[in-house]
Design an enzyme around this catalytic site. Structure first.
Site, PDB file in Angstrom:
ATOM      1  N   ASP A  10       0.845  -1.196   0.000  1.00 47.25           N
ATOM      2  CA  ASP A  10       0.000   0.000   0.000  1.00 47.25           C
ATOM      3  C   ASP A  10       0.885   1.251   0.000  1.00 47.25           C
ATOM      4  O   ASP A  10       0.880   2.021   0.945  1.00 47.25           O
ATOM      5  CB  ASP A  10      -0.940   0.001   1.214  1.00 47.25           C
ATOM      6  CG  ASP A  10      -0.201  -0.141   2.555  1.00 47.25           C
ATOM      7  OD1 ASP A  10       0.940  -0.653   2.563  1.00 47.25           O
ATOM      8  OD2 ASP A  10      -0.762   0.257   3.601  1.00 47.25           O
ATOM      9  N   HIS A 240       9.630  -0.132   8.472  1.00 48.58           N
ATOM     10  CA  HIS A 240       8.932  -1.377   8.812  1.00 48.58           C
ATOM     11  C   HIS A 240       8.937  -2.421   7.688  1.00 48.58           C
ATOM     12  O   HIS A 240       9.281  -3.584   7.891  1.00 48.58           O
ATOM     13  CB  HIS A 240       7.470  -1.076   9.169  1.00 48.58           C
ATOM     14  CG  HIS A 240       7.274  -0.161  10.310  1.00 48.58           C
ATOM     15  ND1 HIS A 240       7.383  -0.551  11.622  1.00 48.58           N
ATOM     16  CD2 HIS A 240       6.952   1.156  10.346  1.00 48.58           C
ATOM     17  CE1 HIS A 240       7.141   0.461  12.421  1.00 48.58           C
ATOM     18  NE2 HIS A 240       6.873   1.515  11.674  1.00 48.58           N
TER      19      HIS A 240
END
Length: 317
Positions: A10, A240
């Protein structure tokens, strides 16, 4: 042999950091990006995925995924963290390419039949596409080499609620289905991502060593770091999503535990990832019949940072 990889994404600033690493790494063959909502809406994720690949000269496919969670209403995208365009307001020129004719789930199904036992699926957003994949073709679990998920918080607190991490919180029902499936799954939760910080000095060095990949990433990181500074007091930002790929290429940087996973799907703790280490017992029935998966519970930050810089610098040469 190169790792054949599909990234379910995303994009997203840390997604861009992961995609750049996949493009740069000599041992990764990036087959496709499949898109999902989260940091931005799904159609924006598709636009961003195509733009990044074109900007960095990669011809991997882009297949668009689900636009909403399985059960709950969709949450507002993380524009506060990633900017309204997903790239911290850094302009990446739009692509003239079109998305693939197949949607994300069908694309992964077809790719797994074309390369049985060879594909690693790295999911770095909400897990709706993976749940849809299992629904359409349960046997896909036997054809994928590995599934690596960036999401959850096992022994640490969450980042969108006291107990929930954003990717899992955005579609907890999908995540619970994914964790219940018997496929070779490795989880990269906040436990392994939060110890690593890309400082401004690190990003400036990256831009200097590899202007093509590093310059836009460094600019994005400035926006991303403002969020981390204001909310957590960090001098930099946390990459991340890169962890899902680093497990493939530098597994020695991580400490693992094996155990069963499930997700809270309602109430105040919705989106919480629950973990029961292998060989232990509890009275929680949610783990009954669940397979054990591998969970990355800690990271050697210096090994991770050295690897990221080395890979990106080597690509520049």
């Amino acid at each position: 042999m190169k790792h054949k990889v599909i990234i379910d994404t995303d994009p997203g600033i840390d997604d861009a950091m992961a995609i750049a690493y996949a493009i740069a790494h000599p041992d990764i063959e990036l087959l496709a990006l499949t898109t999902i909502f989260g940091n931005v809406r799904t159609h924006e994720a598709t636009r961003n995925a195509l733009a990044l690949l074109d900007h960095w000269g990669c011809d991997a496919d882009v297949a668009e995924g689900e636009a909403a969670p399985l059960t709950i209403p969709g949450n507002e995208p993380s524009y506060l963290v990633h900017g309204r365009n997903g790239f911290g307001e850094v302009d990446i020129p739009a692509s003239s390419r079109s998305k693939h004719a197949l949607d994300a789930a069908d694309y992964i199904i077809e790719a797994s039949k074309r390369y049985p036992g060879e594909i690693t699926l790295c999911a770095v957003g909400p897990l709706t596409n993976l749940a849809r994949l299992l629904e359409r073709d349960p046997e896909v679990a036997t054809r994928l080499k590995a599934v690596i998920v960036m999401g959850g918080a096992v022994h640490k607190k969450g980042n969108v609620t006291p107990v929930a991490e954003a990717n899992i919180w955005n579609d907890p029902h999908a995540a619970d289905l994914v964790f219940a499936a018997s496929w070779p799954l490795v989880l990269a939760p906040l436990d392994c991502t939060m110890p690593v910080v890309f400082t401004p000095d690190f990003m400036q060095a990256l831009a200097k060593e590899n202007p093509a990949l590093g310059t836009p990433l460094a600019a994005m990181a400035e926006f991303y770091a403002r969020f981390y500074r204001s909310h957590l007091g960090l001098a930099g930002c946390v990459p991340h999503d890169v962890m899902a790929l680093s497990w493939l290429t530098v597994p020695g940087a991580f400490r693992l535990q094996k155990g069963a996973l499930c997700v809270v799907t309602d109430g105040a703790s919705i989106g919480q990832t629950l973990f029961q280490p292998g060989g232990t017992a509890s009275r929680a029935r949610c783990f009954d019949g669940r397979p054990n998966h591998m969970v990355m519970v800690d990271t050697d930050p210096q090994m991770f940072l050295a690897d990221y810089m080395m890979v990106m610098t080597r690509h520049a040469g």
